[in-house]
Design a protein around this motif. Structure first.
Motif, PDB file in Angstrom:
ATOM      1  N   ALA A 155      -2.244   8.971  -0.311  1.00 20.50           N
ATOM      2  CA  ALA A 155      -1.849   7.992   0.701  1.00 20.50           C
ATOM      3  C   ALA A 155      -1.274   6.746   0.046  1.00 20.50           C
ATOM      4  O   ALA A 155      -0.279   6.179   0.517  1.00 20.50           O
ATOM      5  CB  ALA A 155      -3.053   7.628   1.575  1.00 20.50           C
ATOM      6  N   THR A 156      -1.892   6.317  -1.035  1.00 17.81           N
ATOM      7  CA  THR A 156      -1.399   5.152  -1.775  1.00 17.81           C
ATOM      8  C   THR A 156       0.017   5.386  -2.266  1.00 17.81           C
ATOM      9  O   THR A 156       0.911   4.548  -2.089  1.00 17.81           O
ATOM     10  CB  THR A 156      -2.311   4.854  -2.979  1.00 17.81           C
ATOM     11  N   ILE A 157       0.232   6.521  -2.901  1.00 16.66           N
ATOM     12  CA  ILE A 157       1.540   6.831  -3.463  1.00 16.66           C
ATOM     13  C   ILE A 157       2.590   6.944  -2.364  1.00 16.66           C
ATOM     14  O   ILE A 157       3.729   6.467  -2.515  1.00 16.66           O
ATOM     15  CB  ILE A 157       1.467   8.131  -4.294  1.00 16.66           C
ATOM     16  N   ALA A 158       2.234   7.546  -1.232  1.00 16.10           N
ATOM     17  CA  ALA A 158       3.189   7.699  -0.128  1.00 16.10           C
ATOM     18  C   ALA A 158       3.660   6.338   0.387  1.00 16.10           C
ATOM     19  O   ALA A 158       4.861   6.136   0.632  1.00 16.10           O
ATOM     20  CB  ALA A 158       2.549   8.496   1.002  1.00 16.10           C
ATOM     21  N   VAL A 159       2.733   5.394   0.525  1.00 15.63           N
ATOM     22  CA  VAL A 159       3.099   4.054   1.000  1.00 15.63           C
ATOM     23  C   VAL A 159       4.000   3.356  -0.010  1.00 15.63           C
ATOM     24  O   VAL A 159       5.005   2.733   0.355  1.00 15.63           O
ATOM     25  CB  VAL A 159       1.837   3.209   1.261  1.00 15.63           C
ATOM     26  N   LEU A 160       3.667   3.462  -1.279  1.00 13.61           N
ATOM     27  CA  LEU A 160       4.445   2.765  -2.305  1.00 13.61           C
ATOM     28  C   LEU A 160       5.801   3.424  -2.540  1.00 13.61           C
ATOM     29  O   LEU A 160       6.766   2.747  -2.908  1.00 13.61           O
ATOM     30  CB  LEU A 160       3.643   2.682  -3.603  1.00 13.61           C
ATOM     31  N   ILE A 188      -6.293 -11.605  -1.574  1.00 14.84           N
ATOM     32  CA  ILE A 188      -7.386 -11.028  -0.797  1.00 14.84           C
ATOM     33  C   ILE A 188      -7.155  -9.540  -0.583  1.00 14.84           C
ATOM     34  O   ILE A 188      -8.056  -8.723  -0.747  1.00 14.84           O
ATOM     35  CB  ILE A 188      -7.524 -11.751   0.556  1.00 14.84           C
ATOM     36  N   SER A 189      -5.931  -9.176  -0.216  1.00 14.36           N
ATOM     37  CA  SER A 189      -5.662  -7.765   0.069  1.00 14.36           C
ATOM     38  C   SER A 189      -5.788  -6.908  -1.169  1.00 14.36           C
ATOM     39  O   SER A 189      -6.189  -5.751  -1.097  1.00 14.36           O
ATOM     40  CB  SER A 189      -4.260  -7.601   0.680  1.00 14.36           C
ATOM     41  N   LEU A 190      -5.465  -7.462  -2.336  1.00 15.67           N
ATOM     42  CA  LEU A 190      -5.648  -6.719  -3.572  1.00 15.67           C
ATOM     43  C   LEU A 190      -7.111  -6.346  -3.763  1.00 15.67           C
ATOM     44  O   LEU A 190      -7.439  -5.223  -4.131  1.00 15.67           O
ATOM     45  CB  LEU A 190      -5.179  -7.568  -4.770  1.00 15.67           C
ATOM     46  N   ALA A 191      -7.976  -7.302  -3.516  1.00 16.52           N
ATOM     47  CA  ALA A 191      -9.400  -7.033  -3.665  1.00 16.52           C
ATOM     48  C   ALA A 191      -9.864  -6.011  -2.636  1.00 16.52           C
ATOM     49  O   ALA A 191     -10.681  -5.143  -2.918  1.00 16.52           O
ATOM     50  CB  ALA A 191     -10.196  -8.329  -3.516  1.00 16.52           C
ATOM     51  N   LEU A 192      -9.316  -6.112  -1.430  1.00 17.06           N
ATOM     52  CA  LEU A 192      -9.711  -5.197  -0.370  1.00 17.06           C
ATOM     53  C   LEU A 192      -9.309  -3.772  -0.676  1.00 17.06           C
ATOM     54  O   LEU A 192     -10.077  -2.832  -0.480  1.00 17.06           O
ATOM     55  CB  LEU A 192      -9.062  -5.623   0.961  1.00 17.06           C
ATOM     56  N   VAL A 193      -8.101  -3.586  -1.155  1.00 18.67           N
ATOM     57  CA  VAL A 193      -7.586  -2.245  -1.392  1.00 18.67           C
ATOM     58  C   VAL A 193      -8.419  -1.507  -2.425  1.00 18.67           C
ATOM     59  O   VAL A 193      -8.487  -0.284  -2.442  1.00 18.67           O
ATOM     60  CB  VAL A 193      -6.104  -2.318  -1.837  1.00 18.67           C
ATOM     61  N   ARG A 248     -12.281  -1.523  13.357  1.00 21.39           N
ATOM     62  CA  ARG A 248     -11.805  -2.673  12.603  1.00 21.39           C
ATOM     63  C   ARG A 248     -10.475  -2.422  11.905  1.00 21.39           C
ATOM     64  O   ARG A 248      -9.722  -3.351  11.641  1.00 21.39           O
ATOM     65  CB  ARG A 248     -12.856  -3.094  11.581  1.00 21.39           C
ATOM     66  N   ILE A 249     -10.175  -1.166  11.617  1.00 15.77           N
ATOM     67  CA  ILE A 249      -8.868  -0.848  11.042  1.00 15.77           C
ATOM     68  C   ILE A 249      -7.766  -1.317  11.985  1.00 15.77           C
ATOM     69  O   ILE A 249      -6.748  -1.863  11.563  1.00 15.77           O
ATOM     70  CB  ILE A 249      -8.737   0.669  10.782  1.00 15.77           C
ATOM     71  N   GLY A 250      -7.981  -1.123  13.286  1.00 14.76           N
ATOM     72  CA  GLY A 250      -6.986  -1.527  14.264  1.00 14.76           C
ATOM     73  C   GLY A 250      -6.807  -3.025  14.381  1.00 14.76           C
ATOM     74  O   GLY A 250      -5.809  -3.499  14.937  1.00 14.76           O
ATOM     75  N   ASP A 269       5.076  -7.581  -0.617  1.00 14.92           N
ATOM     76  CA  ASP A 269       4.736  -8.520   0.448  1.00 14.92           C
ATOM     77  C   ASP A 269       3.449  -8.109   1.148  1.00 14.92           C
ATOM     78  O   ASP A 269       2.886  -7.037   0.897  1.00 14.92           O
ATOM     79  CB  ASP A 269       5.887  -8.641   1.450  1.00 14.92           C
ATOM     80  N   LEU A 270       2.993  -8.966   2.034  1.00 17.56           N
ATOM     81  CA  LEU A 270       1.732  -8.738   2.716  1.00 17.56           C
ATOM     82  C   LEU A 270       1.777  -7.485   3.584  1.00 17.56           C
ATOM     83  O   LEU A 270       0.790  -6.752   3.696  1.00 17.56           O
ATOM     84  CB  LEU A 270       1.377  -9.949   3.574  1.00 17.56           C
ATOM     85  N   ALA A 271       2.925  -7.216   4.188  1.00 24.61           N
ATOM     86  CA  ALA A 271       3.051  -6.038   5.047  1.00 24.61           C
ATOM     87  C   ALA A 271       2.809  -4.757   4.254  1.00 24.61           C
ATOM     88  O   ALA A 271       2.151  -3.825   4.729  1.00 24.61           O
ATOM     89  CB  ALA A 271       4.436  -6.005   5.689  1.00 24.61           C
ATOM     90  N   THR A 272       3.331  -4.704   3.038  1.00 19.86           N
ATOM     91  CA  THR A 272       3.147  -3.531   2.193  1.00 19.86           C
ATOM     92  C   THR A 272       1.691  -3.378   1.789  1.00 19.86           C
ATOM     93  O   THR A 272       1.126  -2.278   1.819  1.00 19.86           O
ATOM     94  CB  THR A 272       4.018  -3.632   0.929  1.00 19.86           C
ATOM     95  N   ARG A 273       1.068  -4.492   1.422  1.00 13.75           N
ATOM     96  CA  ARG A 273      -0.336  -4.449   1.012  1.00 13.75           C
ATOM     97  C   ARG A 273      -1.234  -4.026   2.179  1.00 13.75           C
ATOM     98  O   ARG A 273      -2.187  -3.268   2.014  1.00 13.75           O
ATOM     99  CB  ARG A 273      -0.756  -5.820   0.474  1.00 13.75           C
ATOM    100  N   ARG A 274      -0.915  -4.508   3.377  1.00 13.48           N
ATOM    101  CA  ARG A 274      -1.692  -4.141   4.552  1.00 13.48           C
ATOM    102  C   ARG A 274      -1.511  -2.653   4.860  1.00 13.48           C
ATOM    103  O   ARG A 274      -2.483  -1.951   5.174  1.00 13.48           O
ATOM    104  CB  ARG A 274      -1.267  -4.986   5.746  1.00 13.48           C
ATOM    105  N   ALA A 275      -0.287  -2.173   4.793  1.00 11.41           N
ATOM    106  CA  ALA A 275      -0.023  -0.756   5.055  1.00 11.41           C
ATOM    107  C   ALA A 275      -0.757   0.123   4.047  1.00 11.41           C
ATOM    108  O   ALA A 275      -1.272   1.195   4.399  1.00 11.41           O
ATOM    109  CB  ALA A 275       1.485  -0.486   4.979  1.00 11.41           C
ATOM    110  N   LEU A 276      -0.836  -0.355   2.815  1.00  7.23           N
ATOM    111  CA  LEU A 276      -1.533   0.383   1.771  1.00  7.23           C
ATOM    112  C   LEU A 276      -3.017   0.496   2.089  1.00  7.23           C
ATOM    113  O   LEU A 276      -3.609   1.575   2.013  1.00  7.23           O
ATOM    114  CB  LEU A 276      -1.330  -0.333   0.428  1.00  7.23           C
ATOM    115  N   LEU A 277      -3.603  -0.618   2.469  1.00  8.86           N
ATOM    116  CA  LEU A 277      -5.023  -0.634   2.811  1.00  8.86           C
ATOM    117  C   LEU A 277      -5.314   0.262   4.005  1.00  8.86           C
ATOM    118  O   LEU A 277      -6.262   1.057   3.993  1.00  8.86           O
ATOM    119  CB  LEU A 277      -5.456  -2.065   3.113  1.00  8.86           C
ATOM    120  N   GLU A 278      -4.500   0.175   5.036  1.00  4.81           N
ATOM    121  CA  GLU A 278      -4.720   0.969   6.237  1.00  4.81           C
ATOM    122  C   GLU A 278      -4.622   2.462   5.939  1.00  4.81           C
ATOM    123  O   GLU A 278      -5.409   3.269   6.450  1.00  4.81           O
ATOM    124  CB  GLU A 278      -3.725   0.568   7.313  1.00  4.81           C
ATOM    125  N   ALA A 279      -3.657   2.849   5.096  1.00  6.37           N
ATOM    126  CA  ALA A 279      -3.484   4.263   4.756  1.00  6.37           C
ATOM    127  C   ALA A 279      -4.693   4.799   3.996  1.00  6.37           C
ATOM    128  O   ALA A 279      -5.164   5.911   4.249  1.00  6.37           O
ATOM    129  CB  ALA A 279      -2.215   4.444   3.921  1.00  6.37           C
TER     130      ALA A 279
END
Length: 243
Positions: free
Chosen positions: A62-67, A10-15, A201-203, A143-153
């Protein structure tokens, strides 16, 4: 494990998108496709997309910084895969940056056909970056935490562009006569409310359930396009009012 895999998908699709709210029905009447024929609006929309192209670089950064932060935690083969994927991501970003710089520098003098072609090239490079990003996530089994952080950034980066765009509309609307400005200001206020809802909603992402993420995914792409269409429609109304 099943839940994590489901959420990861799901998060992949969201990002892959760039907004986070359900599109209000009230805005449907303001989209350019309903104000004028789509073919007539295409060049002006393409020019706006080009104008925003450099701002979108903030999302890539932002994507690159998170990864990069994620890869620093990896070791061995996983770290090697992460480094290779990051190298590809940086290369894709640099290609986009070069194209965006050229397009923005020339957009005022290019013909409509050249602008439309430039937008197609930018969209292609954007998609290539997203593909490389998804390959990183899969290669490193993020993991999910990384994917979530990516989306939020990425969402935070997009919010900045939206706010600046809304302020530009307000500034230009303020130059119009009062009778021309009233209806336009109402539409700008509604557009701003959309952005506020997105930020709220980001929060909520930290505690989002699988069902909530699924709902978000369904409204995600439509919300991004709605903001762009509504902005372009208001921009055109301001331009027409100045004639």
């Amino acid at each position: 494990m099943t839940l994590i895999l489901r959420l990861s998908a799901i998060s992949l699709a969201l990002v892959a998108q760039a907004a986070l709210f359900t599109a209000p029905v009230a805005f449907a009447q303001d989209t350019p496709s309903q104000v004028e024929p789509a073919a007539q609006d295409a060049p002006s929309q393409a020019r706006q997309a080009v104008a925003w192209s450099q701002d979108r670089l903030a999302e890539l950064d932002a994507t690159i910084a998170v990864l990069e932060k994620d890869s620093a935690k990896l070791q061995g083969e996983a770290r090697a895969k992460a480094d290779a994927a990051l190298k590809e991501l940086r290369a894709r970003r640099d290609v986009y940056r070069t194209q965006a710089g050229e397009a923005v520098a020339n957009v005022r003098t290019w013909t409509d056909a050249q602008v439309v072609e430039a937008r197609k090239s930018l969209d292609k490079s954007w998609a290539a970056f997203q593909t490389a990003r998804d390959e990183y996530l899969e290669a490193t089994k993020a993991d999910l935490a990384t994917r979530r952080a990516l989306l939020e950034a990425e969402l935070e980066a997009r919010q900045k562009v939206w706010r600046e765009s809304i302020e530009e509309l307000r500034t230009d609307s303020a130059k119009l006569a009062a009778d021309q400005r009233a209806a336009i200001d109402t539409r700008i206020a509604a557009l701003n409310a959309q952005a506020d809802e997105a930020k709220a909603r980001i929060g909520q992402l930290q505690d989002a359930s699988a069902e909530a993420w699924e709902t978000t995914k369904k409204s995600y792409a439509d919300a991004q396009q709605l903001f762009f269409d509504t902005y372009a429609s208001i921009r055109k109304s301001i331009k027409d009012a100045k004639k």
